[in-house]
Write a protein that holds these residues in place. Structure first.
Motif, PDB file in Angstrom:
ATOM      1  N   PHE A  96      39.574  45.712  35.303  1.00 36.17           N
ATOM      2  CA  PHE A  96      39.499  46.845  34.366  1.00 36.17           C
ATOM      3  C   PHE A  96      38.383  47.812  34.755  1.00 36.17           C
ATOM      4  O   PHE A  96      38.522  49.023  34.618  1.00 36.17           O
ATOM      5  N   GLU A  97      37.262  47.269  35.256  1.00 35.47           N
ATOM      6  CA  GLU A  97      36.149  48.131  35.673  1.00 35.47           C
ATOM      7  C   GLU A  97      36.543  48.989  36.865  1.00 35.47           C
ATOM      8  O   GLU A  97      36.231  50.181  36.920  1.00 35.47           O
ATOM      9  N   SER A  98      37.234  48.379  37.830  1.00 34.33           N
ATOM     10  CA  SER A  98      37.626  49.137  39.025  1.00 34.33           C
ATOM     11  C   SER A  98      38.631  50.234  38.661  1.00 34.33           C
ATOM     12  O   SER A  98      38.578  51.337  39.205  1.00 34.33           O
ATOM     13  N   ILE A  99      39.519  49.936  37.703  1.00 33.68           N
ATOM     14  CA  ILE A  99      40.511  50.930  37.265  1.00 33.68           C
ATOM     15  C   ILE A  99      39.816  52.097  36.566  1.00 33.68           C
ATOM     16  O   ILE A  99      40.061  53.271  36.861  1.00 33.68           O
ATOM     17  N   ILE A 100      38.911  51.771  35.631  1.00 37.12           N
ATOM     18  CA  ILE A 100      38.205  52.824  34.882  1.00 37.12           C
ATOM     19  C   ILE A 100      37.305  53.639  35.808  1.00 37.12           C
ATOM     20  O   ILE A 100      37.254  54.872  35.716  1.00 37.12           O
ATOM     21  N   ILE A 104      37.547  57.651  36.395  1.00 39.31           N
ATOM     22  CA  ILE A 104      36.415  58.565  36.165  1.00 39.31           C
ATOM     23  C   ILE A 104      36.106  59.356  37.435  1.00 39.31           C
ATOM     24  O   ILE A 104      36.012  60.582  37.410  1.00 39.31           O
ATOM     25  N   GLU A 105      35.947  58.621  38.553  1.00 39.49           N
ATOM     26  CA  GLU A 105      35.550  59.282  39.809  1.00 39.49           C
ATOM     27  C   GLU A 105      36.632  60.236  40.305  1.00 39.49           C
ATOM     28  O   GLU A 105      36.329  61.303  40.838  1.00 39.49           O
ATOM     29  N   GLY A 106      37.897  59.855  40.133  1.00 39.09           N
ATOM     30  CA  GLY A 106      38.997  60.701  40.613  1.00 39.09           C
ATOM     31  C   GLY A 106      39.441  61.745  39.615  1.00 39.09           C
ATOM     32  O   GLY A 106      40.362  62.520  39.897  1.00 39.09           O
ATOM     33  N   LYS A 107      38.793  61.764  38.425  1.00 36.07           N
ATOM     34  CA  LYS A 107      39.137  62.733  37.366  1.00 36.07           C
ATOM     35  C   LYS A 107      40.648  62.711  37.053  1.00 36.07           C
ATOM     36  O   LYS A 107      41.322  63.745  37.021  1.00 36.07           O
ATOM     37  N   TYR A 108      41.159  61.502  36.821  1.00 38.88           N
ATOM     38  CA  TYR A 108      42.580  61.350  36.493  1.00 38.88           C
ATOM     39  C   TYR A 108      42.826  61.710  35.031  1.00 38.88           C
ATOM     40  O   TYR A 108      41.931  61.586  34.185  1.00 38.88           O
ATOM     41  N   ASP A 109      44.040  62.157  34.737  1.00 44.30           N
ATOM     42  CA  ASP A 109      44.394  62.579  33.378  1.00 44.30           C
ATOM     43  C   ASP A 109      44.967  61.446  32.541  1.00 44.30           C
ATOM     44  O   ASP A 109      44.931  61.494  31.314  1.00 44.30           O
ATOM     45  N   VAL A 110      45.529  60.423  33.195  1.00 42.32           N
ATOM     46  CA  VAL A 110      46.142  59.321  32.453  1.00 42.32           C
ATOM     47  C   VAL A 110      46.227  58.092  33.369  1.00 42.32           C
ATOM     48  O   VAL A 110      46.390  58.226  34.586  1.00 42.32           O
ATOM     49  N   ILE A 111      46.063  56.910  32.763  1.00 40.75           N
ATOM     50  CA  ILE A 111      46.264  55.644  33.470  1.00 40.75           C
ATOM     51  C   ILE A 111      47.621  55.102  33.030  1.00 40.75           C
ATOM     52  O   ILE A 111      47.898  55.022  31.835  1.00 40.75           O
ATOM     53  N   THR A 129      42.901  42.672  30.832  1.00 38.67           N
ATOM     54  CA  THR A 129      42.713  43.988  31.470  1.00 38.67           C
ATOM     55  C   THR A 129      43.261  45.098  30.577  1.00 38.67           C
ATOM     56  O   THR A 129      42.616  46.131  30.388  1.00 38.67           O
ATOM     57  N   ASP A 130      44.453  44.877  30.002  1.00 39.07           N
ATOM     58  CA  ASP A 130      45.039  45.882  29.094  1.00 39.07           C
ATOM     59  C   ASP A 130      44.090  46.180  27.936  1.00 39.07           C
ATOM     60  O   ASP A 130      43.877  47.341  27.570  1.00 39.07           O
ATOM     61  N   TRP A 131      43.530  45.117  27.347  1.00 37.03           N
ATOM     62  CA  TRP A 131      42.646  45.304  26.192  1.00 37.03           C
ATOM     63  C   TRP A 131      41.399  46.078  26.556  1.00 37.03           C
ATOM     64  O   TRP A 131      40.974  46.968  25.827  1.00 37.03           O
ATOM     65  N   HIS A 132      40.807  45.751  27.705  1.00 36.12           N
ATOM     66  CA  HIS A 132      39.618  46.492  28.141  1.00 36.12           C
ATOM     67  C   HIS A 132      39.954  47.964  28.373  1.00 36.12           C
ATOM     68  O   HIS A 132      39.164  48.850  28.032  1.00 36.12           O
ATOM     69  N   LEU A 133      41.119  48.223  28.951  1.00 42.95           N
ATOM     70  CA  LEU A 133      41.523  49.616  29.201  1.00 42.95           C
ATOM     71  C   LEU A 133      41.706  50.370  27.890  1.00 42.95           C
ATOM     72  O   LEU A 133      41.265  51.520  27.750  1.00 42.95           O
ATOM     73  N   LEU A 134      42.362  49.718  26.917  1.00 39.35           N
ATOM     74  CA  LEU A 134      42.588  50.375  25.625  1.00 39.35           C
ATOM     75  C   LEU A 134      41.268  50.734  24.957  1.00 39.35           C
ATOM     76  O   LEU A 134      41.142  51.776  24.330  1.00 39.35           O
ATOM     77  N   ARG A 135      40.276  49.869  25.098  1.00 39.29           N
ATOM     78  CA  ARG A 135      39.007  50.086  24.399  1.00 39.29           C
ATOM     79  C   ARG A 135      38.028  50.962  25.157  1.00 39.29           C
ATOM     80  O   ARG A 135      37.222  51.650  24.546  1.00 39.29           O
ATOM     81  N   LYS A 136      38.074  50.903  26.494  1.00 37.10           N
ATOM     82  CA  LYS A 136      36.979  51.502  27.270  1.00 37.10           C
ATOM     83  C   LYS A 136      37.383  52.643  28.192  1.00 37.10           C
ATOM     84  O   LYS A 136      36.513  53.320  28.733  1.00 37.10           O
ATOM     85  N   PRO A 305      31.852  53.358  27.908  1.00 34.78           N
ATOM     86  CA  PRO A 305      30.579  52.671  28.169  1.00 34.78           C
ATOM     87  C   PRO A 305      30.327  52.505  29.665  1.00 34.78           C
ATOM     88  O   PRO A 305      29.189  52.371  30.092  1.00 34.78           O
ATOM     89  N   LEU A 306      31.393  52.551  30.477  1.00 34.28           N
ATOM     90  CA  LEU A 306      31.209  52.409  31.926  1.00 34.28           C
ATOM     91  C   LEU A 306      30.667  53.680  32.578  1.00 34.28           C
ATOM     92  O   LEU A 306      30.151  53.647  33.693  1.00 34.28           O
ATOM     93  N   GLU A 307      30.776  54.816  31.857  1.00 34.40           N
ATOM     94  CA  GLU A 307      30.308  56.080  32.430  1.00 34.40           C
ATOM     95  C   GLU A 307      28.784  56.124  32.532  1.00 34.40           C
ATOM     96  O   GLU A 307      28.234  56.884  33.301  1.00 34.40           O
ATOM     97  N   SER A 308      28.124  55.304  31.716  1.00 34.24           N
ATOM     98  CA  SER A 308      26.650  55.322  31.730  1.00 34.24           C
ATOM     99  C   SER A 308      26.075  54.261  32.661  1.00 34.24           C
ATOM    100  O   SER A 308      24.878  54.142  32.823  1.00 34.24           O
ATOM    101  N   LEU A 309      26.970  53.428  33.254  1.00 27.06           N
ATOM    102  CA  LEU A 309      26.482  52.346  34.132  1.00 27.06           C
ATOM    103  C   LEU A 309      26.097  52.903  35.499  1.00 27.06           C
ATOM    104  O   LEU A 309      26.658  53.859  35.960  1.00 27.06           O
TER     105      LEU A 309
END
Length: 309
Positions: A96-100, A104-111, A129-136, A305-309
Motif C-alpha cells: 500500500f505504501e509503494s502504491i500511494i 503522489i510522486e507521479g501525480k496520478y488522478d485515480v488508483i 492493502t485495499d483498506w490502507h488505500l481507502l484510508r490513506k 499521512p504518507l505525504e509527510s513521511l
C-alpha cells in the motif's frame, strides 16, 4: 480535479483476469488518458539469505523484478489497442505504501485496483492493502469488480446528510461531482442514497413519555428534505433520491442491488485509530455486500499521512 488523465492501475499477479486494467482502459479511452500498470513485489527470503553477499542479494532481486516486468509486458499487450500503457515494478515490503508513494510522486488522478471475489458468497473480500488505500490514498480509489458498466447505467452516490459540518459537506460535493463527471462520459444516471437511524430502543424504554413515532417522523422528514435540497443543487430528479430508514451498510447495498448500479461512490475521511476501526467496520459491510465497483473519494484538501513521511 475530476478528470482522470493519469490512471495508476494496480495489477493482481494471482489472477489471469485483470478486471482493473480492463476498466482503466475503458476510462482512459473516454478521457484520452495515460495508464501506468503497477506491481509491488517483495520476497522476504531474498532479504534473509545470509549466505549471499549484499551484491548477490541485489542481483537476485533484480532478476525477480526483470521476470515480473516481462510478465507485465505480456499482461498489458492485449489491452494496447489505440492506447499506450506504461509498466512499473517496485520492490517494497508494504504494497500500500509503494502504491500511494507512486500515486503522489507521479501525480496520478485515480488508483484503479481489482478486488477479490469470494466464490462461495460471491461477495468482495477486501485485502489489508485495499483498506490502507481507502484510508490513506490522497487520490480517489476505484475498486473494481467483474461487473459491466452498461451504457445508460446507474451511478449511486452514498451521501451523509445527518450532519452539516464542512468536511461532510465537502465529501458530499466531491462524491456528486465525481458521479456527474463519470455519468457524462458513460451516459449514466446519477442517484443519491441516504440511510437514516431508527428510534433508539433505549430512549423508548427509559422515557415512557417519549413519543417515538413523532421522533421517527421528524428524522425521516429532515433526511428527505436535506437529500432533496442537495439533489436540487445538482439537478438530480427527486425520483433518483433513495432515502431509507436503516444503517448505511444495509441501505446502500440494498439500493445498489435494486438499481443494478454499476458503481457506488462513497466518501472516506482517512481517520486512523479507533474511529478508523469504526468507520472501517461500516465501510467493510457496505463493500463486501455490493456486486459492483466502488469509488472512494476524500474531502477536498485531504493530505495522506504518507505525504509527510
Amino acid at each position: 480535479m475530476m478528470d482522470y488523465k493519469k490512471l495508476l492501475v494496480v495489477v493482481d499477479p494471482t489472477t489471469d483476469k485483470q478486471v482493473a486494467l480492463a476498466r482503466a482502459v475503458k476510462l482512459a479511452k473516454q478521457n484520452n488518458a495515460s495508464i501506468t500498470v503497477f506491481l509491488s513485489i517483495y520476497d522476504f527470503s531474498y532479504e534473509m539469505t545470509s549466505i549471499l553477499s549484499g551484491h548477490e542479494r541485489e542481483a537476485m532481486r533484480e532478476g525477480v523484478i526483470a521476470q515480473r516486468k516481462a510478465w507485465l509486458t505480456d499482461v498489458v499487450k492485449p489491452f494496447e489497442v489505440d492506447i499506450t500503457i506504461e509498466t512499473e515494478v517496485v520492490w517494497h515490503n508494504r504494497p500500500f505504501e509503494s502504491i500511494i508513494n507512486q500515486a503522489i510522486e507521479g501525480k496520478y488522478d485515480v488508483i484503479v485496483k481489482g478486488t477479490h471475489e469470494h466464490d462461495k458468497l460471491k461477495s468482495v473480500i477486501f485485502t489489508p492493502t485495499d483498506w490502507h488505500l481507502l484510508r490513506k490514498a490522497p487520490v480517489p480509489v476505484l475498486l473494481v469488480k467483474d461487473h459491466d458498466w452498461p451504457v445508460a447505467g446507474k451511478i449511486l452516490c452514498a451521501i451523509n446528510v445527518s450532519t452539516e459540518d464542512p468536511v461532510n459537506n465537502s465529501l458530499n460535493e466531491q462524491i456528486i461531482k465525481h458521479a456527474r463527471n463519470l455519468a457524462k462520459e458513460f451516459n449514466a444516471q446519477v442517484h443519491l442514497v441516504n440511510g437514516y437511524p431508527g428510534t433508539p430502543v433505549n430512549l423508548a424504554v427509559e422515557l415512557p413519555d417519549f413519543d417515538s413515532q413523532t421522533y421517527s417522523e421528524t428524522i425521516r422528514i429532515q433526511h428527505h428534505q436535506r437529500t432533496k435540497e442537495l439533489a436540487a443543487l445538482y439537478n438530480i430528479p427527486n425520483d433518483c433520491c433513495h432515502v431509507k430508514e436503516g444503517l448505511p451498510e444495509d441501505v446502500i447495498p440494498d439500493v445498489a442491488e435494486k438499481l443494478d448500479a454499476e458503481l457506488v461512490i462513497l466518501g472516506t475521511v482517512g481517520r486512523t485509530g479507533f474511529s478508523a476501526a469504526l468507520i472501517g467496520n461500516t465501510a467493510e459491510h457496505v463493500i463486501d455486500s455490493i456486486n459492483c465497483d466502488l469509488l472512494a473519494v476524500k474531502p477536498e484538501g485531504y493530505k495522506s499521512p504518507l505525504e509527510s513521511l
